[in-house]
Design an enzyme around this catalytic site. Structure first.
Site, short mmCIF file in Angstrom:
data_model
loop_
_atom_site.label_atom_id
_atom_site.label_comp_id
_atom_site.label_asym_id
_atom_site.label_seq_id
_atom_site.Cartn_x
_atom_site.Cartn_y
_atom_site.Cartn_z
N ASP A 1 -7.82 -4.24 -0.61
CA ASP A 1 -8.36 -4.51 -1.94
C ASP A 1 -8.32 -6.00 -2.28
O ASP A 1 -9.19 -6.51 -2.99
CB ASP A 1 -7.57 -3.72 -3.00
N HIS B 1 0.85 -1.19 0.00
CA HIS B 1 0.00 0.00 0.00
C HIS B 1 0.88 1.24 0.00
O HIS B 1 1.96 1.23 0.61
CB HIS B 1 -0.91 0.01 1.25
#
Length: 435
Positions: free
Chosen positions: A370, A312
């Site tokens: 995600d 991330h």
């Protein structure tokens, strides 16, 4: 130029002239201090240069705090893990909007406001029918969000606190309805109206999967997983879409237009489209026996392939939202008995291998929110084209909270980023016949 800090101010020395300029250092309740450079140009004739605003605080806020190094995400001081475990989405919405968790009376009142605003203006259904059937649901959602200002004129005045409050309730309440309508329209099914006896998440699943000819009962395990997904995506500080909302808001645009700007920004594959990219990546890998090949490619800097759903930009540790979603992911797969789905099996095997691989451990490339959200949505039967719509539905709560905070701030001014110009300085016009 050189810079040194002296506690409450930072001194910038212009090496060209030897001039020294002091700028205040502002301290928040958590996170890095910031240098207040609002008077930089006036004092020095210089701008700062920070593409992507990676080192620039664009505002002060009391809503969300992130520490990417430590893997911390808090809303109004509450850890995201605790909220996902003990709270529900509407309670988190209230927290984001008003700063504190509600008592029973406040929660019942807020729940009522949201529940009785879920219906769309009946004429809006004609608006949806103007889209092509094969339109991407995000295109429909973006258009519909902006169109709310054409159907609800009575809540567009940002200088009227009551108008702002009604707009807040309408946006949070109507997003699940808009999301479900965008899906139903794309698959050619009749629209399903919301029900006042269902919770926020239950209502969305009802509108998504029911039809007029058959009532589809809502599975409580799926409803709880959906609620967690919404909580975990509700706000994430000053990301691209939230910054888009704030920048649009700085021009005094109406709230519906501002949220439409956020939806448009979220649509990008580098932002809200990341969970859709995870499923597309799994389709590219195809089978479990090809995982080592793609793991090897992911480690090769010269190979354009990237493992989507790992790592991330903000979190340099395990994404705290992913920890919660992994638990929900296991619950959903067990409840639906879909572990034989080849794509889901591939995802689980990829997760297992990556978590044990020294390269990914060293680089701290852990599965992020995600990765798990895409798996859960697929298991629930939500199509890939709807993944970013789900994100937008949840993030509306954060967008609206950020919008409310911004318009209430007396120091707010219209956003106007600067640039480093590298084009031609001055040219003389030549008539077309002489060029």
């Amino acid at each position: 130029m050189s810079k040194k800090g002296n506690g409450d101010t930072a001194t910038i020395i212009d090496n060209r002239t030897g001039e020294k300029h002091d700028f205040p250092i502002l301290t928040g309740s958590a996170g890095p201090d910031v240098i207040d450079v609002r008077k930089l140009y006036a004092q020095t004739g210089l701008f700062t240069y920070d593409p992507g605003f990676k080192s620039t605080a664009s505002c002060d806020s009391t809503i969300t705090f992130i520490d990417g190094e430590k893997g911390i995400l808090r809303h109004r001081g509450y850890a995201i893990e605790e909220l996902a475990e003990k709270s529900n989405f509407l309670e988190v919405c209230y927290l984001l909007l008003y700063g504190d968790l509600p008592n029973s009376e406040q929660m019942n009142e807020f729940d009522g406001y949201i529940t009785y605003h879920t219906l769309l203006h009946e004429q809006m259904y004609n608006f949806f029918k103007g889209f092509r059937r094969d339109s991407h649901p995000m295109a429909i959602m973006c258009g519909a969000a902006g169109a709310l200002s054409a159907f609800y004129h009575d809540s567009t005045d940002i200088n009227d606190p009551r108008c702002c409050e009604v707009a807040t309730h309408r946006l949070i309440a109507k997003m699940p309805t808009i999301a479900s309508v965008s899906y139903k329209y794309s698959v050619g099914q009749p629209f399903v109206y919301p029900r006042n006896d269902l919770s926020y998440s239950e209502n969305f699943l009802h509108m998504m999967f029911s039809t007029p000819c058959e009532e589809n009962g809502v599975n409580p395990v799926l409803a709880r997983a959906m609620d967690r997904l919404l909580i975990l995506h509700a706000d994430h500080e000053q990301n691209a879409s939230t910054s888009s909302v704030r920048l649009a808001s700085s021009s005094d645009a109406n709230p519906f237009a501002c949220i439409a700007a956020g939806i448009a920004s979220l649509w990008g594959p580098a932002h809200g489209g990341a969970n859709e990219a995870v499923l597309n990546m799994l389709l590219e890998i195809g089978t479990k026996d090809r995982i080592p090949e793609f793991i090897k490619r992911a480690k090769d800097r010269n190979d354009p392939f990237r493992l989507m759903g790992f790592g991330h930009r903000v979190y340099k540790n395990y994404d705290p939202r992913a920890k919660v979603l992994k638990e929900s992911c296991d619950e959903v797969l067990d409840e639906l008995g879909v572990k034989n789905d080849p794509l889901l099996g591939l995802a689980m095997e990829l997760e297992r291998i990556a978590l044990k691989d020294d390269y990914f451990i060293e680089k701290k490339l852990f599965p992020n929110v995600d990765f798990y959200s895409g798996i859960i949505y697929r298991a629930m039967g939500i199509p890939v084209s709807m993944f970013t719509v789900m994100f937008a539905m949840a993030r509306t709560a954060g967008w609206v909270a950020q919008w409310k905070e911004m318009i209430a701030d007396p120091t707010t001014t219209i956003g106007r980023p600067r640039q480093l110009y590298k084009g031609e300085v001055q040219r003389t016009y030549t008539p077309i016949g002489k060029r």
